[in-house]
Design a protein around this motif. Structure first.
Motif, PDB file in Angstrom:
ATOM      1  N   GLU A 245      -5.337 -24.341 -55.925  1.00 11.24           N
ATOM      2  CA  GLU A 245      -6.257 -23.460 -55.100  1.00 11.24           C
ATOM      3  C   GLU A 245      -5.251 -23.624 -54.231  1.00 11.24           C
ATOM      4  OE1 GLU A 245      -8.829 -27.996 -55.959  1.00 11.24           O
ATOM      5  OE2 GLU A 245      -7.303 -27.815 -53.621  1.00 11.24           O
ATOM      6  N   ASN A 246      -4.149 -22.851 -53.570  1.00  9.92           N
ATOM      7  CA  ASN A 246      -3.281 -22.165 -52.402  1.00  9.92           C
ATOM      8  C   ASN A 246      -3.117 -20.913 -53.305  1.00  9.92           C
ATOM      9  OD1 ASN A 246      -3.608 -23.718 -50.482  1.00  9.92           O
ATOM     10  ND2 ASN A 246      -3.050 -25.340 -52.046  1.00  9.92           N
ATOM     11  N   GLN A 247      -3.410 -20.865 -54.625  1.00  8.16           N
ATOM     12  CA  GLN A 247      -3.042 -19.482 -55.320  1.00  8.16           C
ATOM     13  C   GLN A 247      -1.011 -19.522 -55.006  1.00  8.16           C
ATOM     14  OE1 GLN A 247      -4.746 -16.543 -52.900  1.00  8.16           O
ATOM     15  NE2 GLN A 247      -6.302 -16.923 -54.622  1.00  8.16           N
ATOM     16  N   PHE A 248      -0.597 -20.143 -55.317  1.00  8.52           N
ATOM     17  CA  PHE A 248       0.743 -20.608 -55.759  1.00  8.52           C
ATOM     18  C   PHE A 248       1.206 -18.272 -56.460  1.00  8.52           C
ATOM     19  CE2 PHE A 248       4.565 -22.221 -58.518  1.00  8.52           C
ATOM     20  CZ  PHE A 248       5.881 -22.348 -56.289  1.00  8.52           C
ATOM     21  N   GLY A 249       0.842 -19.333 -57.798  1.00 10.99           N
ATOM     22  CA  GLY A 249       0.937 -17.455 -58.267  1.00 10.99           C
ATOM     23  C   GLY A 249       1.028 -16.372 -57.517  1.00 10.99           C
ATOM     24  N   SER A 250       0.592 -16.150 -56.422  1.00  5.26           N
ATOM     25  CA  SER A 250      -0.096 -15.169 -55.723  1.00  5.26           C
ATOM     26  C   SER A 250       0.703 -15.057 -54.553  1.00  5.26           C
ATOM     27  CB  SER A 250      -1.127 -14.874 -55.208  1.00  5.26           C
ATOM     28  OG  SER A 250      -1.481 -14.514 -53.705  1.00  5.26           O
ATOM     29  N   ILE A 251       1.868 -15.774 -54.100  1.00  2.00           N
ATOM     30  CA  ILE A 251       2.254 -16.982 -52.619  1.00  2.00           C
ATOM     31  C   ILE A 251       3.496 -15.719 -53.947  1.00  2.00           C
ATOM     32  CG2 ILE A 251       4.208 -17.778 -51.583  1.00  2.00           C
ATOM     33  CD1 ILE A 251       1.476 -20.108 -51.343  1.00  2.00           C
ATOM     34  N   VAL A 252       4.211 -16.487 -54.584  1.00  2.03           N
ATOM     35  CA  VAL A 252       5.276 -16.073 -55.443  1.00  2.03           C
ATOM     36  C   VAL A 252       5.222 -14.082 -55.235  1.00  2.03           C
ATOM     37  CG1 VAL A 252       6.467 -15.867 -57.280  1.00  2.03           C
ATOM     38  CG2 VAL A 252       5.514 -17.913 -56.559  1.00  2.03           C
ATOM     39  N   GLN A 253       4.193 -13.925 -56.049  1.00  2.00           N
ATOM     40  CA  GLN A 253       4.183 -12.204 -56.293  1.00  2.00           C
ATOM     41  C   GLN A 253       4.929 -11.666 -55.107  1.00  2.00           C
ATOM     42  OE1 GLN A 253       3.735 -11.308 -58.959  1.00  2.00           O
ATOM     43  NE2 GLN A 253       3.395  -8.887 -58.628  1.00  2.00           N
ATOM     44  N   LYS A 254       3.371 -12.121 -54.059  1.00  2.00           N
ATOM     45  CA  LYS A 254       3.796 -11.462 -52.356  1.00  2.00           C
ATOM     46  C   LYS A 254       5.557 -11.839 -52.082  1.00  2.00           C
ATOM     47  CE  LYS A 254      -0.773 -11.953 -50.862  1.00  2.00           C
ATOM     48  NZ  LYS A 254      -1.067 -13.269 -50.153  1.00  2.00           N
ATOM     49  N   ALA A 255       5.808 -12.800 -52.046  1.00  3.42           N
ATOM     50  CA  ALA A 255       7.093 -13.290 -52.605  1.00  3.42           C
ATOM     51  C   ALA A 255       8.141 -12.380 -52.547  1.00  3.42           C
ATOM     52  CB  ALA A 255       7.405 -14.170 -52.307  1.00  3.42           C
ATOM     53  N   VAL A 256       8.160 -11.597 -53.556  1.00  8.52           N
ATOM     54  CA  VAL A 256       8.665 -10.670 -54.864  1.00  8.52           C
ATOM     55  C   VAL A 256       8.347  -9.066 -54.091  1.00  8.52           C
ATOM     56  CG1 VAL A 256       8.845  -9.866 -57.141  1.00  8.52           C
ATOM     57  CG2 VAL A 256       8.666 -12.039 -56.908  1.00  8.52           C
ATOM     58  N   GLU A 257       7.435  -8.986 -53.543  1.00 10.43           N
ATOM     59  CA  GLU A 257       7.083  -7.854 -53.409  1.00 10.43           C
ATOM     60  C   GLU A 257       7.783  -7.612 -52.036  1.00 10.43           C
ATOM     61  OE1 GLU A 257       2.902  -7.265 -54.064  1.00 10.43           O
ATOM     62  OE2 GLU A 257       2.804  -7.903 -56.249  1.00 10.43           O
ATOM     63  N   ALA A 258       7.836  -8.936 -51.420  1.00 11.39           N
ATOM     64  CA  ALA A 258       8.267  -8.093 -49.763  1.00 11.39           C
ATOM     65  C   ALA A 258       9.827  -8.274 -50.071  1.00 11.39           C
ATOM     66  CB  ALA A 258       8.125  -9.757 -48.828  1.00 11.39           C
ATOM     67  N   THR A 259      10.750  -9.244 -50.804  1.00  7.69           N
ATOM     68  CA  THR A 259      11.526  -9.182 -50.903  1.00  7.69           C
ATOM     69  C   THR A 259      12.261  -7.575 -51.280  1.00  7.69           C
ATOM     70  OG1 THR A 259      12.036 -11.232 -51.456  1.00  7.69           O
ATOM     71  CG2 THR A 259      14.009  -9.913 -51.950  1.00  7.69           C
ATOM     72  N   ASN A 260      11.579  -6.839 -52.351  1.00  6.06           N
ATOM     73  CA  ASN A 260      12.062  -5.646 -53.129  1.00  6.06           C
ATOM     74  C   ASN A 260      11.669  -4.552 -52.067  1.00  6.06           C
ATOM     75  OD1 ASN A 260      12.656  -6.669 -55.439  1.00  6.06           O
ATOM     76  ND2 ASN A 260      11.269  -6.323 -56.233  1.00  6.06           N
ATOM     77  N   LYS A 261      10.645  -4.770 -51.314  1.00  8.70           N
ATOM     78  CA  LYS A 261      10.190  -3.717 -50.101  1.00  8.70           C
ATOM     79  C   LYS A 261      11.482  -3.418 -49.664  1.00  8.70           C
ATOM     80  CE  LYS A 261       6.882  -2.702 -47.581  1.00  8.70           C
ATOM     81  NZ  LYS A 261       5.519  -2.977 -46.723  1.00  8.70           N
ATOM     82  N   LYS A 262      12.313  -5.040 -48.834  1.00  9.75           N
ATOM     83  CA  LYS A 262      13.030  -5.103 -48.238  1.00  9.75           C
ATOM     84  C   LYS A 262      13.875  -3.986 -48.215  1.00  9.75           C
ATOM     85  CE  LYS A 262      14.976  -6.459 -43.777  1.00  9.75           C
ATOM     86  NZ  LYS A 262      14.467  -5.650 -42.898  1.00  9.75           N
ATOM     87  N   ALA A 263      15.185  -4.547 -50.091  1.00  7.78           N
ATOM     88  CA  ALA A 263      16.016  -4.376 -50.573  1.00  7.78           C
ATOM     89  C   ALA A 263      16.064  -2.690 -50.391  1.00  7.78           C
ATOM     90  CB  ALA A 263      16.061  -4.758 -51.321  1.00  7.78           C
TER      91      ALA A 263
END
Ligand SMILES: NC(=O)c1ccc[n+]([C@@H]2O[C@H](COP(=O)([O-])OP(=O)(O)OC[C@H]3O[C@@H](n4cnc5c(N)ncnc54)[C@H](OP(=O)(O)O)[C@@H]3O)[C@@H](O)[C@H]2O)c1
Length: 266
Positions: A245-263
């Motif tokens: 319901e809280n879109q755990f998969g999408s949270i993980v995906q967003k965290a991965v994308e934000a990390t890679n973008k910053k790197a």
């Protein structure tokens, strides 16, 4: 392979993990390890005592006699370091462990035909359990790869990738241990919320995660393992419903994308 003289520029946690691993698994192939930083004297003293390495604040004097140079300083220091290092290089193998600094960036910044490689380890390197990704530069030979494998062996497992793959996987193998630890912290807090003492809560959660990680290592089937725990319509299913319901998969995906973008410095 001839015995290697390995110079570390940057002597932080990762450099220490690599040097300690080298001492354990590659000592017969090592002539000398030299570790350098800019300021922290105490740290260099401790490394000298603990690992028996040579230490210095001035890496510039050490480049000429080194075979491999490992850049273990923060990514933001790289541009300047590479510019300065270029003036001292005479064909040494240059390896970086910095997030975002792939072989093509090293090759653009260093003299033509400098052999280079990029390693993306994680902090489990400190106990020889990292999964480290690596990519070779265009001028690196099979001999350079053997030297790189010597560096990698003491850190744990490794996998050769393209540069682009490492940019995409940095979040997943390099940074996700922090995601995992944050999940651990939240579980401990939840246990404490029921009045369980912090140490007991921590011991219980850590052993649960350790056992689950061993199951994963053996079975390699996260979905099947999850289903084994989840009786349809049962208590665990109710908990997983909250994740969905809280879109755990999408949270993980967003965290991965934000990390890679910053790197990548974006
Ligand atoms: N930690 C991780 O999980 C992880 C995972 C994968 C990759 N990495 C990469 O590993 C590298 C090191 O990370 P770390 O966790 O070991 O960091 P750290 O513990 O903060 O160590 C950084 C080291 O670099 C030195 N340093 C900083 N600027 C320098 C410069 N201009 N010239 C020479 N030395 C310099 C620092 O000492 P002084 O300040 O005294 O100079 C310190 O010894 C980073 O590039 C990071 O992206 C880290």
């Amino acid at each position: 392979m001839k015995k290697q003289r390995v110079l570390f520029i940057g002597a932080g946690r990762m450099a220490e993990a690599i040097a300690a691993g080298l001492m354990k698994t590659g000592s017969s192939k090592i002539e000398e390890i030299i570790m350098s930083n800019q300021r922290d004297d105490q740290r260099l003293k401790r490394l000298k005592q603990k690992l028996g390495v040579t230490t210095t604040h001035n890496w510039r004097f050490e480049v000429a006699n080194s075979d491999v140079i490992v850049l273990a300083a923060p990514p933001v220091a790289h541009q300047e370091l590479l510019a300065e290092l270029s003036g001292f290089l005479t064909g040494q193998f240059v390896v970086t462990i910095a997030a975002g600094m792939g072989p093509s960036f090293l090759e653009e910044s260093l003299p033509l035909h400098t052999p280079v490689a990029w390693i993306m380890p994680n902090t489990a390197a400190t106990i020889g359990q990292s999964i480290s990704l690596y990519a070779m530069g265009t001028s690196a030979t099979d001999e350079h790869k053997k030297v790189l494998h010597m560096l990698l062996k003491g850190m744990g497992e490794s996998q050769e990738c393209t540069e682009e793959e490492i940019h995409h996987l940095t979040a997943i193998t390099g940074s996700a241990p922090a995601f995992f630890y944050q999940f651990t912290e939240h579980l401990i807090e939840a246990a404490k919320g029921y009045g369980v003492e912090e140490k007991v809560a921590s011991d219980l959660v850590v052993q649960m995660l350790y056992g689950s990680a061993l199951m994963l290592k053996k079975e390699k089937q996260p979905a099947a393992l999850r289903e084994q725990v989840t009786t349809p319509g049962g208590a665990t299913a109710e908990g997983l419903k909250v994740f969905a319901e809280n879109q755990f998969g999408s949270i993980v995906q967003k965290a991965v994308e934000a990390t890679n973008k910053k790197a990548l410095g974006k």
